[in-house]
Structure formats: structure tokens, C-alpha cells
Design a protein around this motif. Structure first.
Motif, PDB file in Angstrom:
ATOM      1  N   LEU A 198     -37.745 -36.820 -35.126  1.00  0.00           N
ATOM      2  CA  LEU A 198     -37.805 -36.709 -36.582  1.00  0.00           C
ATOM      3  C   LEU A 198     -39.250 -36.828 -37.061  1.00  0.00           C
ATOM      4  CD1 LEU A 198     -34.702 -38.907 -37.498  1.00  0.00           C
ATOM      5  CD2 LEU A 198     -34.812 -36.434 -37.132  1.00  0.00           C
ATOM      6  N   THR A 199     -39.947 -35.727 -37.036  1.00  0.00           N
ATOM      7  CA  THR A 199     -41.369 -35.726 -37.404  1.00  0.00           C
ATOM      8  C   THR A 199     -41.629 -35.206 -38.810  1.00  0.00           C
ATOM      9  OG1 THR A 199     -41.599 -33.554 -36.352  1.00  0.00           O
ATOM     10  CG2 THR A 199     -42.118 -35.491 -35.007  1.00  0.00           C
ATOM     11  N   HIS A 200     -40.652 -34.588 -39.443  1.00  0.00           N
ATOM     12  CA  HIS A 200     -40.883 -34.001 -40.763  1.00  0.00           C
ATOM     13  C   HIS A 200     -39.984 -34.579 -41.860  1.00  0.00           C
ATOM     14  CE1 HIS A 200     -42.744 -30.985 -38.120  1.00  0.00           C
ATOM     15  NE2 HIS A 200     -43.508 -30.697 -39.154  1.00  0.00           N
ATOM     16  N   CYS A 201     -38.805 -35.075 -41.510  1.00  0.00           N
ATOM     17  CA  CYS A 201     -37.948 -35.661 -42.538  1.00  0.00           C
ATOM     18  C   CYS A 201     -38.241 -37.155 -42.664  1.00  0.00           C
ATOM     19  CB  CYS A 201     -36.472 -35.427 -42.209  1.00  0.00           C
ATOM     20  SG  CYS A 201     -35.961 -36.049 -40.611  1.00  0.00           S
ATOM     21  N   VAL A 202     -37.747 -37.767 -43.732  1.00  0.00           N
ATOM     22  CA  VAL A 202     -37.960 -39.197 -43.968  1.00  0.00           C
ATOM     23  C   VAL A 202     -36.918 -39.988 -43.165  1.00  0.00           C
ATOM     24  CG1 VAL A 202     -37.941 -41.028 -45.689  1.00  0.00           C
ATOM     25  CG2 VAL A 202     -38.912 -38.790 -46.256  1.00  0.00           C
ATOM     26  N   ASN A 203     -37.394 -40.920 -42.357  1.00  0.00           N
ATOM     27  CA  ASN A 203     -36.499 -41.723 -41.533  1.00  0.00           C
ATOM     28  C   ASN A 203     -36.671 -43.185 -41.919  1.00  0.00           C
ATOM     29  OD1 ASN A 203     -34.711 -42.392 -39.426  1.00  0.00           O
ATOM     30  ND2 ASN A 203     -36.404 -42.751 -38.019  1.00  0.00           N
ATOM     31  N   GLY A 204     -35.599 -43.827 -42.370  1.00  0.00           N
ATOM     32  CA  GLY A 204     -35.711 -45.207 -42.826  1.00  0.00           C
ATOM     33  C   GLY A 204     -34.477 -46.018 -42.491  1.00  0.00           C
ATOM     34  N   PHE A 205     -34.414 -47.249 -43.018  1.00  0.00           N
ATOM     35  CA  PHE A 205     -33.281 -48.122 -42.721  1.00  0.00           C
ATOM     36  C   PHE A 205     -33.067 -49.108 -43.859  1.00  0.00           C
ATOM     37  CE2 PHE A 205     -37.075 -50.141 -41.070  1.00  0.00           C
ATOM     38  CZ  PHE A 205     -36.920 -51.491 -41.387  1.00  0.00           C
ATOM     39  N   VAL A 206     -31.849 -49.625 -43.916  1.00  0.00           N
ATOM     40  CA  VAL A 206     -31.497 -50.684 -44.864  1.00  0.00           C
ATOM     41  C   VAL A 206     -31.433 -51.981 -44.076  1.00  0.00           C
ATOM     42  CG1 VAL A 206     -29.791 -51.537 -46.505  1.00  0.00           C
ATOM     43  CG2 VAL A 206     -30.184 -49.070 -46.275  1.00  0.00           C
ATOM     44  N   ALA A 207     -32.274 -52.949 -44.429  1.00  0.00           N
ATOM     45  CA  ALA A 207     -32.402 -54.170 -43.631  1.00  0.00           C
ATOM     46  C   ALA A 207     -31.648 -55.364 -44.202  1.00  0.00           C
ATOM     47  CB  ALA A 207     -33.875 -54.536 -43.491  1.00  0.00           C
ATOM     48  N   SER A 208     -31.118 -55.233 -45.412  1.00  0.00           N
ATOM     49  CA  SER A 208     -30.459 -56.367 -46.052  1.00  0.00           C
ATOM     50  C   SER A 208     -29.045 -55.987 -46.489  1.00  0.00           C
ATOM     51  CB  SER A 208     -31.255 -56.831 -47.268  1.00  0.00           C
ATOM     52  OG  SER A 208     -30.525 -57.773 -48.022  1.00  0.00           O
ATOM     53  N   PRO A 209     -28.066 -56.858 -46.230  1.00  0.00           N
ATOM     54  CA  PRO A 209     -26.695 -56.574 -46.664  1.00  0.00           C
ATOM     55  C   PRO A 209     -26.588 -56.336 -48.169  1.00  0.00           C
ATOM     56  CG  PRO A 209     -26.718 -58.420 -45.133  1.00  0.00           C
ATOM     57  CD  PRO A 209     -28.158 -58.119 -45.473  1.00  0.00           C
ATOM     58  N   SER A 210     -27.423 -57.019 -48.935  1.00  0.00           N
ATOM     59  CA  SER A 210     -27.353 -56.880 -50.393  1.00  0.00           C
ATOM     60  C   SER A 210     -27.821 -55.514 -50.864  1.00  0.00           C
ATOM     61  CB  SER A 210     -28.198 -57.964 -51.067  1.00  0.00           C
ATOM     62  OG  SER A 210     -29.569 -57.844 -50.694  1.00  0.00           O
ATOM     63  N   ASP A 211     -28.572 -54.804 -50.013  1.00  0.00           N
ATOM     64  CA  ASP A 211     -29.078 -53.481 -50.382  1.00  0.00           C
ATOM     65  C   ASP A 211     -28.213 -52.343 -49.839  1.00  0.00           C
ATOM     66  OD1 ASP A 211     -31.289 -54.539 -51.715  1.00  0.00           O
ATOM     67  OD2 ASP A 211     -32.480 -54.631 -49.869  1.00  0.00           O
ATOM     68  N   MET A 212     -27.146 -52.695 -49.157  1.00  0.00           N
ATOM     69  CA  MET A 212     -26.308 -51.656 -48.556  1.00  0.00           C
ATOM     70  C   MET A 212     -25.647 -50.800 -49.627  1.00  0.00           C
ATOM     71  SD  MET A 212     -26.316 -51.548 -45.246  1.00  0.00           S
ATOM     72  CE  MET A 212     -24.738 -50.940 -44.684  1.00  0.00           C
ATOM     73  N   PRO A 213     -25.528 -49.496 -49.374  1.00  0.00           N
ATOM     74  CA  PRO A 213     -24.898 -48.609 -50.357  1.00  0.00           C
ATOM     75  C   PRO A 213     -23.402 -48.871 -50.465  1.00  0.00           C
ATOM     76  CG  PRO A 213     -25.315 -47.430 -48.308  1.00  0.00           C
ATOM     77  CD  PRO A 213     -25.982 -48.765 -48.173  1.00  0.00           C
ATOM     78  N   THR A 214     -22.861 -48.618 -51.619  1.00  0.00           N
ATOM     79  CA  THR A 214     -21.412 -48.733 -51.819  1.00  0.00           C
ATOM     80  C   THR A 214     -20.730 -47.385 -51.660  1.00  0.00           C
ATOM     81  OG1 THR A 214     -21.719 -48.400 -54.204  1.00  0.00           O
ATOM     82  CG2 THR A 214     -21.692 -50.671 -53.391  1.00  0.00           C
ATOM     83  N   TYR A 215     -21.526 -46.354 -51.408  1.00  0.00           N
ATOM     84  CA  TYR A 215     -20.998 -44.995 -51.312  1.00  0.00           C
ATOM     85  C   TYR A 215     -21.682 -44.281 -50.155  1.00  0.00           C
ATOM     86  CZ  TYR A 215     -21.600 -40.002 -52.076  1.00  0.00           C
ATOM     87  OH  TYR A 215     -21.707 -38.657 -51.892  1.00  0.00           O
ATOM     88  N   GLY A 216     -20.968 -43.408 -49.490  1.00  0.00           N
ATOM     89  CA  GLY A 216     -21.561 -42.610 -48.424  1.00  0.00           C
ATOM     90  C   GLY A 216     -20.760 -42.678 -47.144  1.00  0.00           C
ATOM     91  N   GLN A 217     -21.294 -42.113 -46.062  1.00  0.00           N
ATOM     92  CA  GLN A 217     -20.663 -42.163 -44.759  1.00  0.00           C
ATOM     93  C   GLN A 217     -21.728 -41.985 -43.697  1.00  0.00           C
ATOM     94  OE1 GLN A 217     -20.236 -39.087 -46.549  1.00  0.00           O
ATOM     95  NE2 GLN A 217     -21.840 -38.345 -45.198  1.00  0.00           N
ATOM     96  N   LEU A 218     -21.381 -42.272 -42.471  1.00  0.00           N
ATOM     97  CA  LEU A 218     -22.323 -42.084 -41.381  1.00  0.00           C
ATOM     98  C   LEU A 218     -22.600 -40.600 -41.181  1.00  0.00           C
ATOM     99  CD1 LEU A 218     -21.002 -44.678 -38.770  1.00  0.00           C
ATOM    100  CD2 LEU A 218     -22.838 -44.938 -40.436  1.00  0.00           C
ATOM    101  N   GLY A 219     -23.804 -40.302 -40.683  1.00  0.00           N
ATOM    102  CA  GLY A 219     -24.219 -38.909 -40.530  1.00  0.00           C
ATOM    103  C   GLY A 219     -23.331 -38.086 -39.626  1.00  0.00           C
ATOM    104  N   CYS A 220     -22.644 -38.749 -38.672  1.00  0.00           N
ATOM    105  CA  CYS A 220     -21.756 -38.007 -37.780  1.00  0.00           C
ATOM    106  C   CYS A 220     -20.562 -37.436 -38.537  1.00  0.00           C
ATOM    107  CB  CYS A 220     -21.283 -38.882 -36.635  1.00  0.00           C
ATOM    108  SG  CYS A 220     -20.568 -40.461 -37.157  1.00  0.00           S
ATOM    109  N   GLN A 221     -20.349 -37.907 -39.759  1.00  0.00           N
ATOM    110  CA  GLN A 221     -19.264 -37.382 -40.586  1.00  0.00           C
ATOM    111  C   GLN A 221     -19.765 -36.354 -41.598  1.00  0.00           C
ATOM    112  OE1 GLN A 221     -16.094 -38.079 -39.919  1.00  0.00           O
ATOM    113  NE2 GLN A 221     -16.894 -39.288 -38.218  1.00  0.00           N
ATOM    114  N   GLY A 222     -21.001 -35.907 -41.455  1.00  0.00           N
ATOM    115  CA  GLY A 222     -21.513 -34.871 -42.331  1.00  0.00           C
ATOM    116  C   GLY A 222     -22.639 -35.353 -43.238  1.00  0.00           C
TER     117      GLY A 222
END
Length: 359
Positions: free
Chosen positions: A38-62
Motif C-alpha cells: 500500500l504505497t499510494h492509498c492511506v493506511n491507518g488504524f483505530v487504536a482506542s475502543p472509544s474511537d471505534m466506528p459504529t458503522y461499517g464492515q471489514l474489507g473482506c466484505q466489500g
């Protein structure tokens, strides 16, 4: 995604975010960046439970797709593991529409739909391609199962996730994304009387229910009937997941798959089914024992997506057994599925289970 970000076709931002929700996400994020380059797209992470999204899915699901105003265009495109290359074409169809300010297609490549026109009403299948007002539609049931026809968009209705009976693609196991050109399912058998040699060659002999027997791979001279030795070795070259029992079981599964590639018999396919079933059950027991991939939001659960993939692979083998044939195309797809599963899914639990003392 990295290729899209590197190209000039789409004026978009592409984000890859690890959602483990703690500091261990940093390591997985780095590993993902290395593996996927991944050299051109933005690659990041969520490090705190309080910052976790309430919406979405893992990338393997689209992919989640937003427009320039950040309105949600798609909560989840079709998963790659279900429809292969069509999954990327689904994303591209949405990006083409967004970037060119044109309407979103009523159905995109990789999405499940049904015919609402005369005679074929209710027949289900997958969208292969959208061009102008036409849809190339690959049938998964009905009299044209395994074949493709073109229809006006008004004659194809996109199915909802509930109607599909699951995630995008409906668990159709469409081989390598060639649905609709006679190879959907990589083992679709058809017209009675079709010769064994023809079934060996392309894994698809029409639209009936023939079950040829005695197919000897060594007697079929067509290249499509054979499984390349280098491909076989690469598919069965399984990296360690740092858990001895899992590595041992992967070796047993690889051994069964090797026999399947050589014999292509129903008996060898039954052996593969048992080996995979036993291994997947043990793997899921380890997930329960050590708490891998658990998340309050099921769509963000690595455990859920992993076990769903187990079910998809077992369902694919069971359906092929019901057809009574073991064509080369199906075996190649299964080998590729197993290799991708161990390298993409199983590697995600390697460090976690090893750190917990799993053996």
C-alpha cells in the motif's frame, strides 16, 4: 485499491483502516501495508475502543463508497471472495458514476439480481457487466443456468441482501468471476449424453443434469483438463500461522487437496470435505477459547467474517459433490481458495493466537 489510488482515472481518496480498536492494530496495519504494498492509498488504524466506528464492515466484505459530500453510496460492495474480479468491477462502476456525475447503475457487476421480463421471470443470477442500458446477466438457476444473456436494465431487478440470503454475491461461489460464460461454479454439468472428455475440458456442459462417471484426467488431452504442476505447488505452499496444531492441519488439508488434484474423484473430494470440516471446526474452537476477532459490532468481527468464509468453502465443496463430477476447473478454484484463505484470513490470527499460547 492501491492501483486505483496510483492511477489517474479516479479523483478519489482511498482509505484502508484497521479496526482492532487497540494498540495491536498498529502491527496488523504495518503487516497489511507490507503484504498489499500500500504505497499510494492511506493506511491507518483505530487504536482506542472509544474511537471505534459504529458503522461499517471489514474489507473482506466489500468496500464502503462515499461521494464527494460524504454521502454513503454503498454500505458494502460485493466481496471479492464470493465473486472474484467482479467485486472490483462493482467498485469501478460506482466510481465511474460518481466521478462523471452520472446516475448510479440500478445493478452493478457482482450484484445478485433476478429477471422480471417474460418467460424467465424469477430466474436469479449475477450481473457480469453493465454497458449503457444493457446488463450481461449470468444465470445461476433456471433453464439457462451457467449461461449468460444480455437484457435491458429494466428487466433485471437487483436483489436486497435479505433476498440473497446473506452478503453480496449470495454465496454463489462463482469460481474465478467467469459466471455467465459457461463456467459458473466451475463444475456446472448439463445436457445428458455430454462426453466425459468435454466435461473434463471446461467443467461445464450445458443446462441439464448429466453426471458422467469414470472421468480419467490422464485420458483428457485438452490443456484445460490438466492442473499445472507449478500452480499446484504454489497453491499448496502454505505459510506458517505460528500455531503448531493449525500448521499440522494445514499440511493434512494440503495433502488431501494434492490427492484430489491427481485423482479428481468423488472419493477424494469427500476426503477433502472431511479434512476441511475438521480443521475449520478446530480453528473456530480456538477462536472461542482465546477470544479471537470478537467485536460488539458483528460487521467488524474478524471471527464472524472468518467463519463465514469457512461456510462458503464447505458449501462450495458440498454443492460440487451433489453434481457428481470433479472437473479440473473446480479443483483449480478450490486450490486457489484454500491458498487465499490461509494467506489472507489465517495469517490474521497468527500473532494473536501465538501470543495467547495456543498450540
Amino acid at each position: 485499491m492501491n492501483s486505483w489510488a496510483a492511477g489517474a482515472t479516479y479523483d478519489c481518496n482511498f482509505l484502508c483502516i484497521c479496526v482492532l480498536g487497540d494498540r495491536s492494530a498498529y502491527g496488523l496495519c504495518k503487516e497489511m501495508s507490507t503484504q498489499m504494498k500500500l504505497t499510494h492509498c492511506v493506511n491507518g488504524f483505530v487504536a482506542s475502543p472509544s474511537d471505534m466506528p459504529t458503522y461499517g464492515q471489514l474489507g473482506c466484505q466489500g468496500f464502503i463508497v462515499l461521494d464527494k459530500e460524504h454521502n454513503v453510496v454503498s454500505e458494502g460492495t460485493t466481496p471479492f471472495m464470493q465473486v472474484r474480479a467482479l467485486a472490483f468491477q462493482h467498485v469501478e462502476a460506482l466510481l465511474d458514476a460518481i466521478c462523471n456525475n452520472t446516475p448510479i447503475p440500478s445493478i452493478c457487476p457482482g450484484e445478485m439480481g433476478e429477471i422480471i421480463g417474460p418467460e424467465l421471470t424469477g430466474c436469479r443470477g449475477v450481473c457480469i457487466k453493465v454497458h449503457k442500458e444493457k446488463v450481461d446477466f449470468g444465470f445461476m438457476d433456471g433453464p439457462h443456468q451457467g449461461k449468460m444473456m444480455s437484457f435491458h436494465q429494466s428487466m433485471v431487478r437487483r436483489l436486497s441482501l435479505d433476498e440473497e440470503g446473506g452478503g453480496g454475491g449470495g454465496g454463489s461461489s462463482c469460481g474465478t468471476g467467469t459466471c455467465g460464460v459457461g463456467t459458473c461454479g466451475s463444475g456446472q454439468c448439463g445436457d445428458k449424453g455430454t462426453s466425459c472428455k468435454d466435461v473434463c475440458a471446461d467443467g461445464s456442459c450445458g443446462s441439464g443434469s448429466c453426471k458422467p462417471t469414470g472421468c480419467d484426467p490422464s485420458s483428457c488431452e485438452k490443456p484445460e483438463c490438466q492442473i499445472d504442476a507449478d500452480f499446484l505447488e504454489q497453491s499448496l505452499d502454505i505459510a506458517s500461522v505460528k500455531v503448531s496444531s493449525m500448521d499440522s492441519e494445514h499440511a493434512e488439508c494440503a495433502k488431501a487437496l494434492r490427492v484430489l488434484a491427481e485423482k479428481r474423484s468423488e472419493e477424494s473430494l469427500q476426503d477433502v470435505l472431511k479434512c476441511l470440516s475438521d480443521h475449520f471446526l478446530h480453528e473456530e474452537q480456538l477462536f472461542e477459547q482465546f477470544g479471537f476477532g470478537v467485536h460488539v459490532n458483528e460487521k467488524l468481527s474478524a471471527k464472524k467474517s472468518h467463519t463465514d468464509e469457512h461456510h462458503r468453502l464447505l458449501d462450495k465443496v458440498q454443492k460440487q459433490l451433489a453434481r457428481g463430477t470433479v472437473p479440473a476447473g473446480f479443483v483449480k478454484d478450490l486450490l486457489k481458495d484454500f491458498h487465499e484463505h490461509t494467506s489472507l484470513y489465517d495469517m490474521q490470527y497468527a500473532d494473536f493466537l501465538a501470543s495467547k499460547g495456543a498450540s
